[in-house]
Design an enzyme around this catalytic site. Sequence first.
Site, PDB file in Angstrom:
ATOM      1  N   TYR A   1     -20.120 -39.323  -5.442  1.00 54.69           N
ATOM      2  CA  TYR A   1     -18.957 -39.784  -6.221  1.00 54.69           C
ATOM      3  C   TYR A   1     -17.701 -39.697  -5.340  1.00 54.69           C
ATOM      4  O   TYR A   1     -17.454 -38.673  -4.684  1.00 54.69           O
ATOM      5  CB  TYR A   1     -18.868 -38.856  -7.431  1.00 54.69           C
ATOM      6  CG  TYR A   1     -17.777 -39.078  -8.425  1.00 54.69           C
ATOM      7  CD1 TYR A   1     -17.657 -40.287  -9.097  1.00 54.69           C
ATOM      8  CD2 TYR A   1     -16.890 -38.045  -8.736  1.00 54.69           C
ATOM      9  CE1 TYR A   1     -16.660 -40.468 -10.046  1.00 54.69           C
ATOM     10  CE2 TYR A   1     -15.905 -38.213  -9.691  1.00 54.69           C
ATOM     11  CZ  TYR A   1     -15.793 -39.438 -10.340  1.00 54.69           C
ATOM     12  OH  TYR A   1     -14.815 -39.601 -11.280  1.00 54.69           O
ATOM     13  N   ARG A   8      -8.900 -17.277 -22.525  1.00 54.95           N
ATOM     14  CA  ARG A   8      -9.410 -17.941 -21.326  1.00 54.95           C
ATOM     15  C   ARG A   8     -10.901 -17.708 -21.138  1.00 54.95           C
ATOM     16  O   ARG A   8     -11.548 -18.443 -20.405  1.00 54.95           O
ATOM     17  CB  ARG A   8      -8.608 -17.512 -20.100  1.00 54.95           C
ATOM     18  CG  ARG A   8      -8.405 -18.656 -19.135  1.00 54.95           C
ATOM     19  CD  ARG A   8      -7.704 -18.277 -17.846  1.00 54.95           C
ATOM     20  NE  ARG A   8      -6.409 -17.670 -18.001  1.00 54.95           N
ATOM     21  CZ  ARG A   8      -6.152 -16.377 -17.754  1.00 54.95           C
ATOM     22  NH1 ARG A   8      -7.113 -15.566 -17.361  1.00 54.95           N
ATOM     23  NH2 ARG A   8      -4.941 -15.901 -17.899  1.00 54.95           N
ATOM     24  N   LYS A  68     -19.167 -38.180 -19.604  1.00 57.32           N
ATOM     25  CA  LYS A  68     -19.964 -39.410 -19.647  1.00 57.32           C
ATOM     26  C   LYS A  68     -20.966 -39.356 -20.809  1.00 57.32           C
ATOM     27  O   LYS A  68     -20.601 -39.569 -21.934  1.00 57.32           O
ATOM     28  CB  LYS A  68     -20.641 -39.624 -18.291  1.00 57.32           C
ATOM     29  CG  LYS A  68     -19.681 -39.492 -17.092  1.00 57.32           C
ATOM     30  CD  LYS A  68     -18.661 -40.614 -17.049  1.00 57.32           C
ATOM     31  CE  LYS A  68     -17.506 -40.393 -16.071  1.00 57.32           C
ATOM     32  NZ  LYS A  68     -17.842 -40.085 -14.704  1.00 57.32           N
ATOM     33  N   ASP A  92     -24.878 -33.251  -8.380  1.00 57.99           N
ATOM     34  CA  ASP A  92     -24.157 -33.930  -9.457  1.00 57.99           C
ATOM     35  C   ASP A  92     -25.203 -34.711 -10.246  1.00 57.99           C
ATOM     36  O   ASP A  92     -25.741 -35.703  -9.768  1.00 57.99           O
ATOM     37  CB  ASP A  92     -23.093 -34.850  -8.839  1.00 57.99           C
ATOM     38  CG  ASP A  92     -22.236 -35.553  -9.897  1.00 57.99           C
ATOM     39  OD1 ASP A  92     -22.720 -35.732 -11.037  1.00 57.99           O
ATOM     40  OD2 ASP A  92     -21.102 -35.941  -9.569  1.00 57.99           O
TER      41      ASP A  92
HETATM   42  C1  LIG Z   1     -17.109 -39.519 -13.714  1.00 55.98           C
HETATM   43  C2  LIG Z   1     -17.919 -38.760 -12.753  1.00 55.98           C
HETATM   44  C3  LIG Z   1     -17.560 -37.466 -12.382  1.00 55.98           C
HETATM   45  C4  LIG Z   1     -16.272 -36.819 -12.811  1.00 55.98           C
HETATM   46  O1  LIG Z   1     -16.121 -36.616 -14.159  1.00 55.98           O
HETATM   47  P1  LIG Z   1     -14.649 -36.527 -14.806  1.00 55.98           P
HETATM   48  O2  LIG Z   1     -14.884 -35.876 -16.112  1.00 55.98           O
HETATM   49  O3  LIG Z   1     -14.171 -37.945 -14.875  1.00 55.98           O
HETATM   50  O4  LIG Z   1     -13.810 -35.707 -13.889  1.00 55.98           O
HETATM   51  C5  LIG Z   1     -18.384 -36.788 -11.526  1.00 55.98           C
HETATM   52  N1  LIG Z   1     -19.505 -37.339 -11.044  1.00 55.98           N
HETATM   53  C6  LIG Z   1     -19.879 -38.582 -11.376  1.00 55.98           C
HETATM   54  C7  LIG Z   1     -21.139 -39.119 -10.817  1.00 55.98           C
HETATM   55  C8  LIG Z   1     -19.093 -39.339 -12.233  1.00 55.98           C
HETATM   56  O5  LIG Z   1     -19.433 -40.596 -12.516  1.00 55.98           O
END
Ligand SMILES: *Cc1c(COP(=O)(O)O)cnc(C)c1O
Length: 403
Positions: free
Chosen positions: A117, A63, A214, A189
């Site tokens: 988000y 972990r 992403k 974010d």
């Molecule tokens: C997709 C996304 C997330 C979350 O990512 P996941 O890996 O899908 O959980 C967080 N913030 C933004 C701006 C996103 O577009």
Amino acid sequence: MAGDNDSKYRPATQLVTGGRSGDFARDVVNPPVWRASTHLYDNCAELRARKAANRDGQFFYGRRGAPTQWALSEALTALEPGAAGTVLYPSGLAALVGALLTVLRSGDVLLVADNAYDPTRNTATGLLAGFGIEHRFFDPLDLDAYEAAFCDRTRAVMLEVPGSLTMEVCDIPALARIARAKGAVSLVDNTWATSLGFPALKHGCDIAITALTKHVGGHSDVMMGSASAGDHWYRRLRLGAQQLGHVVSPDDAALVLRGLRTMGVRLEKQSATALAVAEWLAGRDEVAHVLAPMLPGTPGHALWQRDFAGGCGLFSFVLKGGDDAARCRLVDALALFGIGYSWGGFESLALPFDVEPVRDTMPWPKAGWGVEDRHAIRLSIGLEDQDDLIADLANGFAALTEG
Ligand SMILES: *Cc1c(COP(=O)(O)O)cnc(C)c1O
């Protein structure tokens, strides 16, 4: 292995060299995929010493990761100026929630940018509210209202730039400065630009969160998230993730590390194509607004130029009129653009969206817009040829009038 941030090289070089300093990758370019739940010790003394160290690069138990995950953390840390370390999470949302749960305690108030988000908003109104953590949404473009929203119990602010879907660029240095002056922790974010395009900690934020799913993964085949911070918060994030039981698989870490190596060239190409497509859309009669910070003349462009070193392929546009069926005909007629969530992969995507359900304080349609201008489409531009993408969109526009 995850030592202090080393900015000996420029970012493009860091993408290549990051995470390759450890003993485990000495004789190969890429660290092996090191599958391990159990690590073995020579003797009892060594077992005790490893438990206490609790550091990347020190075997303990699965972990706490193994060389593949440590290499990825180290590479991400090297790309984030001001970071002492990076914690990995099984998704981008897990990174956001893991960081928020590390910072917040019951009785605290969290300020949430109204264009965050959607799942971040749901965590604030759902899970966090259930723990007695209050939230207030604020318009991140209105600094006075933001400053007035702080109270004695405001513990943290959750920022995002550009805003999800609507792409507003807020003044992160100013928002983070105010948070710090009020004694609050700022989390951002930073999925859109990544640390390559927006060095969030250098701009004053305390914790930089990225959905690696992403751009960093970049191939639509893996989910992961990260949180990077200076020493104070890195230590707490690490313990918080351990207490939440988060771990990422070495196979997934290897995929994300592979994506990271080419992220710079992908983002450059996707940004250039996205700008060309955005310019083309801005010239269409059917389009009311193009929401693309990289496009000169759009709101937020000046701040983007001031604070960002790069962009990406993600932006939105709003159609004139209020005909949802026509919008769906446009999207359905696209052959190269897949219809789907997520973004940042090598393939282009289109997503119809409506803003009203996911905003509390920000006016939509905005001042100066027609009230009927409410149907929007988000595009994630991939690595296809720009002329093919524009021809595909032209087909979509032809379908608009085929009702
Ligand atoms: C997709 C996304 C997330 C979350 O990512 P996941 O890996 O899908 O959980 C967080 N913030 C933004 C701006 C996103 O577009």
